[in-house]
Design an enzyme around this catalytic site. Sequence first.
Site, PDB file in Angstrom:
ATOM      1  CG  ASP A 204      -2.012   1.076   1.140  1.00 32.25           C
ATOM      2  OD1 ASP A 204      -2.489   1.350   0.028  1.00 32.25           O
ATOM      3  OD2 ASP A 204      -2.364   1.652   2.185  1.00 32.25           O
ATOM      4  CB  SER A 228      -6.556   3.037  -0.097  1.00 30.55           C
ATOM      5  OG  SER A 228      -5.185   3.380  -0.168  1.00 30.55           O
ATOM      6  CD  GLN A 278      -4.366   1.480  -3.083  1.00 35.58           C
ATOM      7  OE1 GLN A 278      -3.859   2.587  -3.249  1.00 35.58           O
ATOM      8  NE2 GLN A 278      -4.032   0.688  -2.080  1.00 35.58           N
TER       9      GLN A 278
END
Length: 289
Positions: A204, A228, A278
């Site tokens: 991430d 996110s 993502q």
Amino acid sequence: MADAIDGLTQILDLETIEDNIFRGHSPQVGWQRVFGGLVVAQALVAATRTVNARPPHSLHGYFMLPGDPSVPIVYEVDRIRDGASFTTRRCNAIQHGRAIFSLSASFQILETGLDHAMPAPDVPKPEDLASAAELRERFGSLVPDAMRRWFESTNRAIEIRPVDPLRYLGRGAPTPAQYVWLKAAKRLPDDQAIHNAVLAYLSDMSLLDTALVAHKRTLFDPDLQVASLDHALWFHRPFRADEWLLYAQDSPNTGGARGLTRGLIYAHDGSLVASVAQEGLIRLRRPSA
């Protein structure tokens, strides 16, 4: 660095409350919300604790609410299916009585079969790139305050070496792609489950920032709201998260206040070990009246 990575591995070692229920904590470092990669990693740990001798091959998660770092996170695992080859788990991360993140993970017995992978890009090796200390010395006075504080932090669990640090000064190539080397800051235990969790954590890092490269923007710009929305990770081959991993990232689309990013994670020897995708919120803040 050693203190930070020790703290991370301790935080990833969740407390068992009851069958299928676990409790995790966040590092108390003054963050306003829980780092998304930490929630992904802890949810993966919780799901893995309910699976017998099968490694994960994929996970898909949705972020629903910002995490509160001042209180524990409770992880509830639902044992969806235990098949002959595959095992499926769902895990919800809960704070203040509400789900802040939901994970689905699939585990598979070790099997052999057809094998191919995209080759690693030809980029400088981490040994030839500037360390964090060298970047602080070279660029510390040229970046905004928020970014400078990040550069000046010396106690981080993950060591990062960007291939093109000039892009943080708005002078990099305007192509929506970037390459970053990452690894745990010190040696980890040999348990592959720990390396899987640490890779989930670092997957991430810097990824959503790639959607901003084409706009010569960074996550530190005060007029941007960035978060996110979802996260997907596929494990391909064995690896160590305490050895250098190349994160090759690109962003095929930004629009509708969202940015889509993708990443391929390679070991130092060029083997492809994981893939990531993502989508995140990228919203321009309205000027205050």
